[in-house]
Each structure stands twice: as C-alpha cells, then as structure tokens.
Write a protein that holds these residues in place. Sequence first.
Motif, short mmCIF file in Angstrom:
data_model
loop_
_atom_site.label_atom_id
_atom_site.label_comp_id
_atom_site.label_asym_id
_atom_site.label_seq_id
_atom_site.Cartn_x
_atom_site.Cartn_y
_atom_site.Cartn_z
N ILE A 205 -10.32 1.67 -12.96
CA ILE A 205 -9.58 0.93 -12.08
C ILE A 205 -10.03 0.83 -10.74
O ILE A 205 -9.80 -0.13 -10.29
CB ILE A 205 -8.38 2.15 -11.82
N VAL A 206 -10.81 2.06 -10.13
CA VAL A 206 -11.70 1.75 -8.82
C VAL A 206 -12.69 0.46 -8.91
O VAL A 206 -12.58 -0.29 -7.66
CB VAL A 206 -12.42 3.09 -8.55
N ILE B 167 1.18 3.66 -2.40
CA ILE B 167 0.04 3.56 -3.35
C ILE B 167 0.43 2.99 -4.52
O ILE B 167 -0.45 1.96 -4.91
CB ILE B 167 -0.60 4.87 -3.54
N PHE B 168 1.49 3.35 -5.21
CA PHE B 168 2.18 2.61 -6.32
C PHE B 168 2.69 1.12 -6.17
O PHE B 168 2.19 0.38 -6.99
CB PHE B 168 3.38 3.42 -7.11
N ASN C 82 -2.72 -5.49 -4.84
CA ASN C 82 -3.43 -5.40 -3.72
C ASN C 82 -4.65 -4.37 -4.04
O ASN C 82 -4.62 -3.39 -4.64
CB ASN C 82 -2.59 -4.55 -2.69
N ALA C 83 -5.81 -5.05 -3.70
CA ALA C 83 -7.25 -4.24 -3.69
C ALA C 83 -7.20 -2.87 -3.37
O ALA C 83 -7.65 -1.89 -4.26
CB ALA C 83 -8.32 -5.19 -3.34
N LYS C 84 -6.81 -2.77 -2.02
CA LYS C 84 -6.73 -1.29 -1.45
C LYS C 84 -5.97 -0.62 -2.42
O LYS C 84 -6.37 0.66 -2.50
CB LYS C 84 -6.65 -1.47 0.02
N GLY C 85 -4.84 -0.90 -2.77
CA GLY C 85 -3.87 -0.26 -3.43
C GLY C 85 -4.33 0.22 -4.88
O GLY C 85 -4.26 1.38 -5.23
#
Length: 132
Positions: free
Chosen positions: A32-33, A68-69, A76-79
């Motif tokens: 995921i990261v 975050i969810f 959203n990339a940061k999310g």
Amino acid sequence: MNTNIRKQTGDRDIEMLVGRLLRTGVITASCIVFFGGILFLIRHGSAPMPSYHHFAGENTDYTTFAGIFWGAFQLNAKGIIQFGVMILIATPVLRIALSLFGFILEKDLLYVVITTIVLCVMLFSTIGGLKV
C-alpha cells in the motif's frame, strides 16, 4: 498424553497463525505504501524542491482515522501512504490480540492477564496519539 499432544498442536497452530498475520500485515502495508509512493511521484515528481528551512506540518486530514480513510478512498497519495503506515502500526497490535485469544483458549490465566495489560497499553498509546 493425548491432551499434551493436543496442547502442543494448538500452540503450534497459534504460532503459525501469528506468523502469517505478521507476514501478511507487513507485506500488505508495504504494498500500500509503495503504491501511494508511486502515485505521489507520478502526481508530484516534477514539483520544485520544497524549502526545508521552515517546518510546516501536515494538516488534520492525515492525523485522524476519518481523514486517513477518506484520503485513501479518494486515491490521495498521502492518504494512501498514511493508510499503509496505519496498517503497519496495527499489525503488532493484532498480533497481541491474537496471542491473547490463544492464551484464553489454553486457559493460561497469568498470560491472559499480562497480555491484556500489554494490549491495553498498546491501544491506549496508539489511539491516544491520534486526534479523534
């Protein structure tokens, strides 16, 4: 003797399940990261280098569960990256919960009490740091 064999088999099953949980959690969080990082580079890779002379923290979108969810849901990339980190942090907490379940099945009261205390401390310190 049959009880002893069954106890050893149960212990081994719980150990295998805990191992699988840790492996799956780390691999899932890493994927995921990685996906979020690739998405971030695609969208922001050509942006100018930020100035690191002054610290500017993230906004509240990435410090709450809902933020975050929602960020991950919107791709959203940061999310997405933050969601992967959250899964990575949740992995050892789930490991402790699974161990607690195993100790309850074994009816080992001392380890149930100790593991419950450790789980409470982990949950308090993890959730206590987030802005709900």
